[in-house]
Design a protein around this motif. Sequence first.
Motif, PDB file in Angstrom:
ATOM      1  N   PRO A  90      -4.970 128.667  21.897  1.00  0.00           N
ATOM      2  CA  PRO A  90      -4.561 127.666  22.888  1.00  0.00           C
ATOM      3  C   PRO A  90      -4.870 126.236  22.457  1.00  0.00           C
ATOM      4  CG  PRO A  90      -5.600 129.526  23.979  1.00  0.00           C
ATOM      5  CD  PRO A  90      -5.813 129.720  22.513  1.00  0.00           C
ATOM      6  N   ALA A  91      -6.010 126.024  21.797  1.00  0.00           N
ATOM      7  CA  ALA A  91      -6.357 124.678  21.345  1.00  0.00           C
ATOM      8  C   ALA A  91      -5.391 124.187  20.272  1.00  0.00           C
ATOM      9  CB  ALA A  91      -7.783 124.659  20.818  1.00  0.00           C
ATOM     10  N   MET A  92      -5.033 125.046  19.328  1.00  0.00           N
ATOM     11  CA  MET A  92      -4.101 124.657  18.270  1.00  0.00           C
ATOM     12  C   MET A  92      -2.706 124.395  18.830  1.00  0.00           C
ATOM     13  SD  MET A  92      -5.332 127.374  15.311  1.00  0.00           S
ATOM     14  CE  MET A  92      -4.226 126.778  14.024  1.00  0.00           C
ATOM     15  N   LEU A  93      -2.246 125.300  19.704  1.00  0.00           N
ATOM     16  CA  LEU A  93      -0.905 125.148  20.262  1.00  0.00           C
ATOM     17  C   LEU A  93      -0.800 123.916  21.144  1.00  0.00           C
ATOM     18  CD1 LEU A  93      -0.219 128.900  21.075  1.00  0.00           C
ATOM     19  CD2 LEU A  93       0.980 127.527  19.365  1.00  0.00           C
ATOM     20  N   ALA A  94      -1.869 123.585  21.868  1.00  0.00           N
ATOM     21  CA  ALA A  94      -1.854 122.391  22.717  1.00  0.00           C
ATOM     22  C   ALA A  94      -1.658 121.134  21.877  1.00  0.00           C
ATOM     23  CB  ALA A  94      -3.150 122.300  23.523  1.00  0.00           C
ATOM     24  N   GLU A  95      -2.306 121.066  20.724  1.00  0.00           N
ATOM     25  CA  GLU A  95      -2.142 119.893  19.860  1.00  0.00           C
ATOM     26  C   GLU A  95      -0.722 119.820  19.298  1.00  0.00           C
ATOM     27  OE1 GLU A  95      -4.113 117.427  19.524  1.00  0.00           O
ATOM     28  OE2 GLU A  95      -5.796 118.305  20.636  1.00  0.00           O
ATOM     29  N   ILE A  96      -0.156 120.966  18.937  1.00  0.00           N
ATOM     30  CA  ILE A  96       1.226 120.970  18.434  1.00  0.00           C
ATOM     31  C   ILE A  96       2.182 120.492  19.526  1.00  0.00           C
ATOM     32  CG2 ILE A  96       3.102 122.447  17.609  1.00  0.00           C
ATOM     33  CD1 ILE A  96       0.960 124.189  16.246  1.00  0.00           C
ATOM     34  N   ARG A  97       1.978 120.953  20.758  1.00  0.00           N
ATOM     35  CA  ARG A  97       2.856 120.540  21.862  1.00  0.00           C
ATOM     36  C   ARG A  97       2.732 119.051  22.161  1.00  0.00           C
ATOM     37  NH1 ARG A  97       0.608 125.680  24.555  1.00  0.00           N
ATOM     38  NH2 ARG A  97       2.182 127.267  24.026  1.00  0.00           N
ATOM     39  N   ASN A  98       1.551 118.473  21.925  1.00  0.00           N
ATOM     40  CA  ASN A  98       1.330 117.063  22.228  1.00  0.00           C
ATOM     41  C   ASN A  98       1.570 116.148  21.028  1.00  0.00           C
ATOM     42  OD1 ASN A  98       0.586 117.581  24.907  1.00  0.00           O
ATOM     43  ND2 ASN A  98      -1.535 118.016  24.311  1.00  0.00           N
ATOM     44  N   ALA A  99       1.988 116.723  19.903  1.00  0.00           N
ATOM     45  CA  ALA A  99       2.173 115.913  18.691  1.00  0.00           C
ATOM     46  C   ALA A  99       3.252 114.862  18.906  1.00  0.00           C
ATOM     47  CB  ALA A  99       2.553 116.819  17.521  1.00  0.00           C
ATOM     48  N   LYS A 100       2.974 113.665  18.352  1.00  0.00           N
ATOM     49  CA  LYS A 100       3.911 112.551  18.468  1.00  0.00           C
ATOM     50  C   LYS A 100       4.608 112.228  17.140  1.00  0.00           C
ATOM     51  CE  LYS A 100       2.832 111.621  22.782  1.00  0.00           C
ATOM     52  NZ  LYS A 100       1.885 112.733  22.987  1.00  0.00           N
ATOM     53  N   ARG A 101       3.908 112.426  16.008  1.00  0.00           N
ATOM     54  CA  ARG A 101       4.457 111.955  14.736  1.00  0.00           C
ATOM     55  C   ARG A 101       4.541 113.044  13.676  1.00  0.00           C
ATOM     56  NH1 ARG A 101       2.005 106.231  13.100  1.00  0.00           N
ATOM     57  NH2 ARG A 101       4.025 106.177  12.030  1.00  0.00           N
ATOM     58  N   SER A 102       3.474 113.838  13.509  1.00  0.00           N
ATOM     59  CA  SER A 102       3.490 114.821  12.420  1.00  0.00           C
ATOM     60  C   SER A 102       2.651 116.043  12.762  1.00  0.00           C
ATOM     61  CB  SER A 102       2.968 114.192  11.112  1.00  0.00           C
ATOM     62  OG  SER A 102       1.611 113.819  11.248  1.00  0.00           O
ATOM     63  N   VAL A 103       3.102 117.186  12.263  1.00  0.00           N
ATOM     64  CA  VAL A 103       2.348 118.451  12.337  1.00  0.00           C
ATOM     65  C   VAL A 103       2.391 119.078  10.961  1.00  0.00           C
ATOM     66  CG1 VAL A 103       2.221 120.774  13.293  1.00  0.00           C
ATOM     67  CG2 VAL A 103       2.846 118.866  14.780  1.00  0.00           C
TER      68      VAL A 103
END
Length: 438
Positions: A90-103
């Motif tokens: 959940p922590a990793m996926l939350a950051e991917i969903r909130n990404a603005k510029r790069s993953v």
Amino acid sequence: MAEPRQSPDCPPRKLPLWIRILLVFGSLSLAWQLYSWAASEPIDLPPQTLSTRPGAGSVDVAVMLAAHLNAPLTAGNRFTLLENGDEIFPAMLAEIRNAKRSVHLLTYVYWTGDIAHTFANELAAAARRGVEVRLLLDAFGARKIDPDWVEQMEQAGAEVEWFRPLRWDNLDNFNNRTHRKVLVVDGRVAFTGGVGIAQEWVGDAQDAEHWRDDHFRIEGPVVRYLQGSFAENWREASDVVLAGDAVFPPLQPVGDARAVPISTAPGDHFTGIPLTYWMMFRTAREEILIATPYYVPDPNLELGLMEAARRGVKVTLLVPGPYQDSALVRYASRTYYRGLIEAGVRVFEFQPTVMHTKLVVVDRTLALIGSPNFDSRSIELNYEIAVAVHDPEFAQRLVASYTHDLSRSEELGMRDVEQWSLLERTRDSAALLLRDQL
């Protein structure tokens, strides 16, 4: 009508030319790999002496590591322990969903299951909304990924590259894999640890079907160097050098942790992982805690660990028990236990499920986290990423987690080792012959 049998005097039929060519090249490749394994140099460890007394309190190990590894010592970082899939994914996926510029996601393992499909969906969704998404998969470790998911991500605009797929021009280094596990979002938040993208890691290590593992959320200046480890492997796989603020933005201090990033590659004349282990063991004053899924160390590292125990340091080793994803490694590991126990090392086997945690904590102040295992493959053959973290508060959190794992483990004593049959000991010794590849 039955085909007439060939007369014994007739010459045997020849294999097609293309098959004979493949057999020749395959034999040459196998011979080269065997030669490379046999001719590999031993781990480049320092002499078994330290200019100051072992365990001396005046040694700042973080400073010493940074200096000897020619690596940065970064201040102002924050490390958060995430235990098992219920916290990690959940922590990793939350950051991917909130990404603005790069993953940027680099992983050795990308297998199957609902969680693997979820990651593919979220990476594709991020790419569709304009985020630069780059996925780097080890061509051996991630070979189980569903090709449809790869196509889905690419059609959405994500870039997907494979690290060292099997080709004629890389047979000499195909055995050198990238074992790094790195997720970096917007160049500001990073994750690393032991977890792969696969169904085995979901849940909370509640039973044999759900693995035990740790991952870590990282913020602060050290994130730049985890991004660098991704960029290094990406450069080889894609021939593209990453640059710009979307990849390397300015990073401000956010916490109290000092950190030394340790990014290693096979073939280095001097590799940082064994030196880090050695320095941590030699400077320990009170306690060393180790968790590893694969304990097949170089003899010098084993001696360093036993030396620490003999001078009064409380040394504890936690390894997998009845559940292990590599029986061969388990057999080889057992050959070390007698010597460790005789030296005073306490050896525990984790019971509920596969234990995949990779962790070293010294004196409740200094920790080593990341992708390396305690074996020759991580030290000599793979690309790895680790971080030495000096932060007493973070270390105490790791100790509490480690202590909980010990409560679900069984300690091995000399009586247990002596009860192993001759057949078991022979099997274990035979497995150890492959130490350099485990």
